[in-house]
Design an enzyme around this catalytic site. Structure first.
Site, PDB file in Angstrom:
ATOM      1  CB  CYS A   1      -0.944  -0.019   1.192  1.00 54.06           C
ATOM      2  SG  CYS A   1      -1.847  -1.569   1.256  1.00 54.06           S
TER       3      CYS A   1
ATOM      4  CG  HIS B   1      -2.062   4.747   4.769  1.00 59.74           C
ATOM      5  ND1 HIS B   1      -1.988   4.718   3.401  1.00 59.74           N
ATOM      6  CD2 HIS B   1      -2.234   3.459   5.162  1.00 59.74           C
ATOM      7  CE1 HIS B   1      -2.091   3.452   2.975  1.00 59.74           C
ATOM      8  NE2 HIS B   1      -2.252   2.676   4.027  1.00 59.74           N
TER       9      HIS B   1
ATOM     10  CG  HIS C   1      -6.255   1.148   0.971  1.00 58.99           C
ATOM     11  ND1 HIS C   1      -5.345   1.851   0.209  1.00 58.99           N
ATOM     12  CD2 HIS C   1      -5.523   0.440   1.863  1.00 58.99           C
ATOM     13  CE1 HIS C   1      -4.125   1.567   0.633  1.00 58.99           C
ATOM     14  NE2 HIS C   1      -4.207   0.713   1.627  1.00 58.99           N
TER      15      HIS C   1
END
Lengths: 354, 400
Positions: free
Chosen positions: B161, B294, B329
């Protein structure tokens, strides 16, 4: 800018390469189209309980990196940079087939987690407790070269003093099966001796892990200086000569300065012409070496080539088994490596004796 | 050697818009792109929500003008669309005029085709063209081809990620070192059964809209997206009299070295990444005007990241928010998506709301910005944290 040196190596390949005291003293032959690595005794390096949970790519990476660190006399490094074409592909295959076979039910996370490309780099960091920079490059046959370039830049600018880099890939049964269908794998068995004369399409698929400690200080046990590495996403054959000449000029090296040319020939009747154009062209009078008959082809196979070059410069010996022509150089000081896979992702690497 | 790393173009395609303007409008209007999944036939369709891009594969093929025999996966097509936008935005007409590279990021690569045709490959010759498109680097090679980048430095980063943040970081270093004059950096990931089921087994998928930094957060929504930015050296900016959108001011990557998937309780890796980025940028925490966190809305991430933010910023905490509630995400693309959002924040002097926030987390006192706020911004810090303990921070600024 500081110079960059190869200070330690660790290699797991289809040959017995893990013991750094040896140098291709004994060759493991085969007559096949797919070959795997000579497995180390993993429990000598990793507690058995931990090893059981690890993908093969992780195990190979962890062991090769431990050997490289020990070889460099270091306990830890400032950064870890990994190259892998496919990551832990066995787990990717496992997870995809489980999704299909069980219609998305009864799945467990282990294979999903291990399939993440940066698993090897992450696990090495975890094992070493290394909180430094940690990158994973996944760009086919330039995965390892990208890692090498990144590390070299950091060491040159003194942003780090020692960096662990490596190329690692594992074989997966389904991946092999489908790559046979598209002629990426040789249709009939070959042995190391007749790989280049096979006259067939495709390569001998393989796996391996070659790790290196790079540093910007020259120590007693240093293998070689990593002078330069450059990558090209594509490179038409007609532009190859110009590109290699420019690479040498950029690095203040003459064609005559190259003592040994190490090429990534894999016996693919379609794509070896790139290598042939250099070996039959401007380097026809240069000593030439190849290695994929020993380690097979995988996305990070070129890391074996760098291992070979580093060993040659340190030991000042060229094993007969890697000779591509009859030329013998009077000195072993400057080595040029060239690699590409299926006409894409070309790289030049320049190593020099320290 | 280039001192500054200028951003001169951006492109994006996400669940909240097909280009930069559409994304910006959705951000300031508080319009999220989270819905039930429509393009992937998954048994989990009623149990998850996703940030899906509206266009079908065929529409993407048409948009790119690809021949019918093409073997582009969705990841490659989304990436090519966003990357082409970034080149147009930077008003680059001759890509070969300067030494130009491409650094892309992906975690899924061609997995969308692999999972569809895994067994069919063995039977159907027509489908076998996708086999070569599976590996992550293939999508990048195709994007390079679409941009006309030849005989140059092209590579792919996959650190879960944090991938795209790392491609920005590597690109910035290539400009600073003088290896390249210009580099297109970013990331692309499409939705796949592979990631849906993977995150499902980790039990971190929310069954409703994700709620970053909320006490009752239930996990993340997966999203698909691609975003690319054009970075250019001082010399190119000067020679071409380029309009600079913003600068990449600082960057840092560190490893948590704690657990293969989970973040450490106190966010050691994230703390180190932020500290390194500040150091590279020659900045103090008080110099940061907005943190684009994030903030995935998993229990673990938001707690760990929040604690890391407190460790770095202490009492001097600027406004922070996560935009994951808008887009989901987007995994390897997230760092690039949020880089575009950070540059837009700087250009427009706005802070985006952290949508869906209701209840303060009990572990700490920091609260995300929940309504759109106008504020003069000079620097924005963006975090991207991933599996394998990979933690990255990139700082964007108005001034070089």
């Amino acid at each position: 800018m500081k110079k960059v040196y190869i200070r330690g190596v660790g290699s797991i390949s289809s040959q017995k390469t893990l013991d750094n005291k040896e140098f291709l003293d004994e060759i493991t032959g085969y007559n096949d189209t797919v070959i795997s690595v000579v497995n180390p005794v993993y429990k000598d390096y990793i507690p058995p309980a931990a090893a059981r949970r690890m993908a093969k790519g992780v195990k190979m990476g962890v062991v090769a990196s431990k050997v490289a660190l020990e070889d460099a006399g270091l306990e830890n490094v400032d950064a870890i940079i990994t190259g892998t074409g496919m990551g832990c592909v066995v787990d990717s295959e496992k997870f995809v087939s489980a999704i299909i076979d069980n219609n998305e039910e009864f799945l467990t996370p282990t294979s999903f987690i291990q399939s993440t490309h940066n698993t090897v780099g992450g696990q090495i960091a975890l094992g070493l407790g290394c909180k430094g920079y940690n990158f994973t490059y996944v760009h086919a046959s330039n995965s390892f070269e990208s890692a090498m370039l990144d590390a070299k830049m950091q060491l040159e600018f003194d942003e780090a003093s020692s960096i662990l880099i490596g190329g690692v890939d594992e074989l997966g049964a389904h991946t092999v099966k489908i790559h046979r269908l598209i002629d990426h794998i040789k249709p009939v068995e070959v042995s190391p001796a007749n790989l280049l004369d096979s006259g067939t399409k495709g390569a001998v698929f393989s796996e391996g892990a070659n790790f290196f400690v790079l540093g910007n200080a020259k120590k007693e046990n240093t293998y070689a200086e990593l002078v330069a590495v450059e990558t090209f996403n594509d490179l038409p054959e007609e532009n190859l000569l110009e590109a290699v000449k420019k690479f040498l000029i950029d690095n203040n090296v003459l064609i005559e300065d190259i003592d040994v040319l190490i090429q990534g020939n894999n016996g693919d009747v379609v794509y070896d012409r790139y290598y042939n154009s250099l070996s039959q062209g401007i380097f026809s009078k240069t000593q030439q070496i190849y290695y994929k008959h020993l380690c097979g082809e995988f996305n990070t196979a070129s890391s074996f080539g760098v291992w070979l070059g580093a060993k040659i410069l340190k030991t000042q010996q060229v094993p007969d088994i890697v000779a591509l022509n009859d030329v013998k150089t009077s000195k072993l000081e400057t080595i040029l490596l060239y690699n590409q896979y299926r006409g894409e992702n070309h790289s030049f690497t320049l190593l020099r004796k320290c | 050697m280039s001192k500054g790393v200028a951003i001169t173009g951006m492109g994006i395609i996400s669940a909240i818009g097909d280009n930069v303007a559409e994304n910006y409008n959705a951000l300031i209007e508080g319009r999220k792109g989270i819905s039930r999944i429509s393009k992937i036939d998954t048994v989990h369709k009623d149990a998850i929500m996703v940030g899906e891009i509206e266009a079908s594969n065929q529409e993407l093929v048409n948009q790119l003008g690809l021949p019918s025999e093409n073997n582009y996966c969705r990841t490659a097509m989304l990436g090519a669309i966003a990357a082409k936008q970034s080149i147009a935005d930077a008003k680059i007409s001759d890509i070969k005029k300067y030494k130009t590279g491409l650094i892309s990021a992906t975690s899924v690569g061609g997995m969308d085709m692999t999972e569809k045709y895994f067994y069919e490959y063995l039977e159907d010759k027509e489908l076998q063209k996708y086999i070569e498109g599976h590996h992550a680097g293939d999508s990048t090679q195709k994007i390079a081809e679409q941009l006309g980048i030849e005989q140059s430095l092209v590579t792919t980063i996959s650190t879960a990620c944090s991938s795209a943040a790392n491609s920005i970081m590597f690109g910035a270093r290539l400009i600073k070192s003088g290896k390249l004059d210009r580099v297109v950096v970013g990331g692309t990931d499409c939705l796949s059964k592979f990631t849906i089921n993977g995150f499902k087994t980790l039990m971190i998928l929310s069954d409703t809209y994700n709620t970053p930094f909320d006490e009752n957060r239930k996990g993340l929504n997966l999203g698909e997206a691609a975003a690319f930015l054009v970075l250019e050296s001082d010399a190119v900016v000067k020679a071409e009299n380029k309009k600079v959108l913003a600068y990449v001011k600082g960057y840092g990557n560190a490893n948590d070295a704690y657990h293969q998937t989970a973040s450490s309780e106190n966010g050691d890796g994230a703390t180190l990444a932020m500290e390194k980025a500040l150091k590279v940028g020659g900045l103090q925490p008080k110099d940061i005007d907005y943190i684009n966190a994030h903030g995935t809305a998993t229990g673990n991430n938001d707690l760990s990241e929040g604690r890391a933010i407190i460790r770095v910023f202490g009492e001097d905490l600027p406004e922070f928010s996560s935009t994951k509630a808008y887009t989901g995400h987007t995994l390897a693309a997230a760092g690039a998506i949020e880089a575009v959002y950070a540059v837009l924040a700087l250009q427009n002097n706005v802070i985006y709301p952290n949508l869906n926030f209701k209840t303060q987390m009990k572990e700490f006192d920091i609260t995300p910005q929940t309504v759109l706020k106008e504020k003069e911004l000079d620097t924005v810090l963006s975090n991207s944290l991933g599996f394998g303990g990979n933690c990255s921070t990139v700082i964007f600024s108005k001034q070089a």
